[in-house]
Design a protein around this motif. Structure first.
Motif, PDB file in Angstrom:
ATOM      1  N   SER A  85     -16.882  -3.940  -7.489  1.00 60.08           N
ATOM      2  CA  SER A  85     -17.521  -2.639  -7.272  1.00 60.08           C
ATOM      3  C   SER A  85     -18.747  -2.726  -6.373  1.00 60.08           C
ATOM      4  O   SER A  85     -19.059  -1.783  -5.640  1.00 60.08           O
ATOM      5  N   THR A 118      -2.941  -0.545   6.159  1.00 57.65           N
ATOM      6  CA  THR A 118      -3.297   0.621   5.360  1.00 57.65           C
ATOM      7  C   THR A 118      -2.948   1.850   6.193  1.00 57.65           C
ATOM      8  O   THR A 118      -2.354   1.743   7.268  1.00 57.65           O
ATOM      9  N   SER A 140      -7.121  -6.828   1.029  1.00 55.75           N
ATOM     10  CA  SER A 140      -7.172  -5.467   0.499  1.00 55.75           C
ATOM     11  C   SER A 140      -8.374  -4.741   1.080  1.00 55.75           C
ATOM     12  O   SER A 140      -9.507  -5.218   0.973  1.00 55.75           O
ATOM     13  N   GLU A 141      -8.118  -3.581   1.707  1.00 51.31           N
ATOM     14  CA  GLU A 141      -9.198  -2.756   2.226  1.00 51.31           C
ATOM     15  C   GLU A 141      -9.550  -1.696   1.191  1.00 51.31           C
ATOM     16  O   GLU A 141      -8.675  -1.033   0.643  1.00 51.31           O
ATOM     17  N   TYR A 142     -10.854  -1.548   0.940  1.00 54.51           N
ATOM     18  CA  TYR A 142     -11.291  -0.601  -0.089  1.00 54.51           C
ATOM     19  C   TYR A 142     -12.699  -0.115   0.228  1.00 54.51           C
ATOM     20  O   TYR A 142     -13.626  -0.916   0.360  1.00 54.51           O
ATOM     21  N   GLU A 143     -12.839   1.184   0.403  1.00 54.84           N
ATOM     22  CA  GLU A 143     -14.138   1.837   0.616  1.00 54.84           C
ATOM     23  C   GLU A 143     -14.974   1.142   1.695  1.00 54.84           C
ATOM     24  O   GLU A 143     -16.127   0.771   1.484  1.00 54.84           O
ATOM     25  N   GLY A 156      -8.003  -0.950  -6.833  1.00 58.34           N
ATOM     26  CA  GLY A 156      -9.280  -0.263  -6.798  1.00 58.34           C
ATOM     27  C   GLY A 156     -10.422  -1.255  -6.684  1.00 58.34           C
ATOM     28  O   GLY A 156     -10.414  -2.150  -5.841  1.00 58.34           O
ATOM     29  N   ALA A 157     -11.416  -1.119  -7.556  1.00 54.67           N
ATOM     30  CA  ALA A 157     -12.599  -1.981  -7.512  1.00 54.67           C
ATOM     31  C   ALA A 157     -12.433  -3.260  -8.329  1.00 54.67           C
ATOM     32  O   ALA A 157     -13.384  -4.017  -8.505  1.00 54.67           O
ATOM     33  N   GLU A 177       0.841  -1.191   0.000  1.00 58.97           N
ATOM     34  CA  GLU A 177       0.000   0.000   0.000  1.00 58.97           C
ATOM     35  C   GLU A 177       0.882   1.250   0.000  1.00 58.97           C
ATOM     36  O   GLU A 177       1.819   1.348   0.801  1.00 58.97           O
ATOM     37  N   ARG A 205     -11.372  -7.124   1.353  1.00 58.37           N
ATOM     38  CA  ARG A 205     -11.456  -8.277   0.445  1.00 58.37           C
ATOM     39  C   ARG A 205     -10.421  -9.314   0.892  1.00 58.37           C
ATOM     40  O   ARG A 205      -9.264  -8.963   1.165  1.00 58.37           O
TER      41      ARG A 205
END
Length: 654
Positions: free
Chosen positions: A487, A321, A413-416, A467-468, A102, A420
């Motif tokens: 997404s 992160t 993976s951290e996202y929004e 990203g997504a 990251e 995941r």
């Protein structure tokens, strides 16, 4: 007769360590709690509650030979500002940094540079190399002559402060092994380097992450329990009963992580994590504690020590992160015996032999056999999240669980607001497997969605989330590269699939619409043939395709299992990986643009003498500094022109 067994179990290259603590008789206040609505974080009410919980959970997980079904290992206790001559950061030449998961979250590695200096530790000695003069300008011996240096050490650097990580002892993969001595050394690099403090934890080091100048250290410790010496005429059930009695008589102090901190004057402070700073998830084994320590390199070790918090859990993989720190593990894996592999199936690594691995190699480290009991543990990955968005001690947020096993930190993976997690789940007899990606809410770690059925009969060899979009490679005989649409957290889905021979063990983002893969080419039957570097066009997620492949027969690269060994310089498209091929070693220099992968040349370090023989040093890392390419081996640093690859300097580190 009684045998002292320290119940610390380690995993190769993922080993863990207990670290700096506060006094159990006072010290700092408990860590902050994070509000999670309906989610209840379980903290011990008091020290008596902590002792009762740890004893009972540990007793449920003790076997005839202690913690784990392997025969216990017995061992002896181990006895053993800006520099005036340096340019300012503003004057530093353009340079590459450590390849990390990251952006903005630094990871420990063998070498660090700020453009003006190259800093590395070898044979227990820290050395600073001036990039302008290309000479060693300062050195500092960090280990005592009576203690093995353990070769190269990892480090983190912020300004004129370096934190050096020494990991002691050999590590046996997925088996019961003593931890050896581990030490963190804080060094002032300004002027003549000097040691500011030494931190010696009890246990094993997991990993660390640094944001700005703040380092979060994750360590893992087990209880010190004196088990009765087993007798040959005693049944297994009676041995278990005797061990459970020993666990239930063990005091709380045996579990609480300890730390020893020595300051620059030689004053030693010994501390223990206070029981009110220990939490636990709803389900835990009681056989180990994770401890997260906080150390601001700019401030050094303060009166608070490393302001630790502990969690009654196991851990072997760290992902971070800017605001979260995740630690994951499969506790049943730690405590179940590993069946030895047949000789013909034992995987080999190309780093030592120069040859490609045999059929379907394990994508992590080679297995060292333990006991031949054919028990297979449930395949589950536990995930623990800590909030590190504020200064000071992190806050334990939540714990969750998903089926299957992780490959490495890139499986996370951290996202929004979501995490995941990619895992592979195998049947008990090992004949069936498939992979899936789970989406968890970051604040509760409750499942939001999942997509499964990836690589039936295969296992994950690499994962990358950008990203997504997610990319997942599975392998047995062919390499399906899956593209995933992430997404909608509640409904992730597979959008495309590319089947090619071989596999990518590491995936790296290239230019827009491009993905770089480092791995092994293989025959149609799955036998690996040598290192391959692939460029994929992923601009159309429905139709991923390989644009280019460069193949090096009978070769292997450290970049296949350690992403820190991979260099990609987007400005020119230059890429560098260590390469071992038959009887030679070096660094393969490539150009990767939007259309393909091409070979620019091979850099080799000067042959070194060892007694009456000579050997070719294996290159481990590479860096761009200004117009030059720097490469690091155990023996030294070499500087080459980044365009022509002409040699410019050799700097010995021996």
């Amino acid at each position: 007769m009684k045998t002292l067994i320290r119940t610390v179990v380690t995993a190769a290259a993922l080993a863990t360590v207990t670290a700096a603590c506060t006094s159990s008789t006072g010290g700092t206040a408990p860590p902050p709690k994070v509000s999670l609505g309906a989610v209840r974080l379980v903290a011990y009410n008091d020290c008596d509650d902590a002792l009762s919980g740890l004893r009972e959970h540990a007793a449920q997980n003790v076997g005839a030979w202690g913690f784990g079904n392997a025969v216990p290992v017995m061992y002896m206790e181990d006895a053993r500002s800006v520099s005036p001559n340096a340019k300012s950061a503003e004057q530093a030449p353009e340079h590459s940094t450590t390849n990390v998961h990251e952006a903005g979250v630094d990871e420990p590695d063998l070498v660090k540079t700020d453009g003006n200096r190259v800093i590395t530790v070898n044979d227990g000695t820290l050395r600073i190399v001036d990039t302008a003069t290309r000479k060693v300008t300062a050195s500092l011996k960090l280990t005592d002559s009576g203690r093995p240096a353990g070769g190269a050490a990892d480090l983190l650097v912020s300004g004129d402060r370096a934190l050096v990580f020494f990991r002691g002892g050999d590590i046996m993969y997925k088996s019961f092994a003593p931890p050896g001595e581990t030490e963190y050394v804080l060094v002032d690099l300004a002027g003549e380097p000097k040691v500011l403090s030494r931190i010696k934890p009890q246990g094993s080091y997991v990993d660390a992450r640094m944001i700005g100048s703040t380092v979060r250290l994750v360590t893992r410790s087990g209880p010190e329990i004196t088990f009765p010496q087993p007798k040959d005429d005693v049944s297994e059930a009676d041995r278990i009963k005797a061990n459970q009695e020993a666990v239930r008589k063990t005091p709380l102090d045996a579990w609480l992580p300890k730390i020893e901190i020595t300051d620059a004057s030689g004053t030693v402070k010994k501390d223990t994590v206070a029981c009110e700073r220990v939490s636990h998830p709803a389900d835990y084994t009681g056989t180990s504690l994770l401890t997260v320590h906080t150390l601001d390199l700019a401030q050094g070790v303060t009166s608070a020590g490393t302001d630790p918090i502990s969690l009654a859990a196991d851990g072997d993989t760290v992902y971070g992160t800017g605001t979260s720190l995740y630690v994951t593990s499969n506790p049943r894996w730690w405590f179940a015996p590993v069946r030895p592999l047949p000789v013909e199936d034992t995987p080999t690594t190309s780093s030592s032999s120069g040859a490609a691995p045999a059929e379907e190699p394990t994508p992590t480290d080679p297995t060292v056999s333990a006991q031949p009991t054919p028990t297979t543990p449930p395949e589950e990955t536990e995930v623990h999240r800590f909030d590190i968005s504020s200064a000071g001690a992190p806050a334990y947020v939540a714990s969750g669980k998903v089926p299957g096993r992780l490959l490495n930190q890139y499986s996370l993976s951290e996202y929004e607001g979501h995490l995941r997690v990619a895992t592979t789940l195998s049947s008990e007899d090992g004949t069936k497997s498939s992979s899936a990606v789970y989406v968890l809410k970051a604040d509760t770690l409750a499942k939001t969605g999942e997509v499964g059925g990836l690589g039936e009969g295969e296992r994950i060899y690499s994962v990358r989330f950008i990203g997504a979009v997610g990319y997942c490679v599975t392998f047995k005989q062919v390499d399906p590269l899956y593209t995933l649409d992430m997404s909608d957290p509640a409904a992730p889905k597979v959008t495309g699939e590319l089947k090619i021979t071989g596999y990518s063990a590491y995936l790296h983002p290239g230019n827009t619409g491009r993905l770089i893969g480092i791995g092994q080419e293989a025959s149609e039957k799955g036998r690996t043939l040598g290192t391959q570097i692939s460029l994929f066009d992923v601009s159309d997620p429905v139709n991923p395709r390989r644009l280019s492949q460069l193949f090096q027969k009978d070769a292997g690269s450290e970049a296949e299992w350690d992403p820190h060994a991979f260099l990609y310089w987007p400005k020119t498209g230059m890429s560098v990986i260590p390469l071992s091929q038959q009887n030679e070693s070096g660094a393969l220099v490539l150009k990767i643009d939007d259309s393909g992968v091409s070979k620019l040349g091979m850099i080799k370090h000067p042959a070194q003498e060892q007694g009456e023989n000579t050997y070719q040093p294996g290159i481990q890392r590479s860096m761009v500094i200004g117009d030059s390419l720097w490469t690091l081996s155990y023996d030294g640093l070499q500087v080459n022109d980044a365009t022509t690859l002409a040699e410019q300097a050799w700097i010995s580190l021996r």
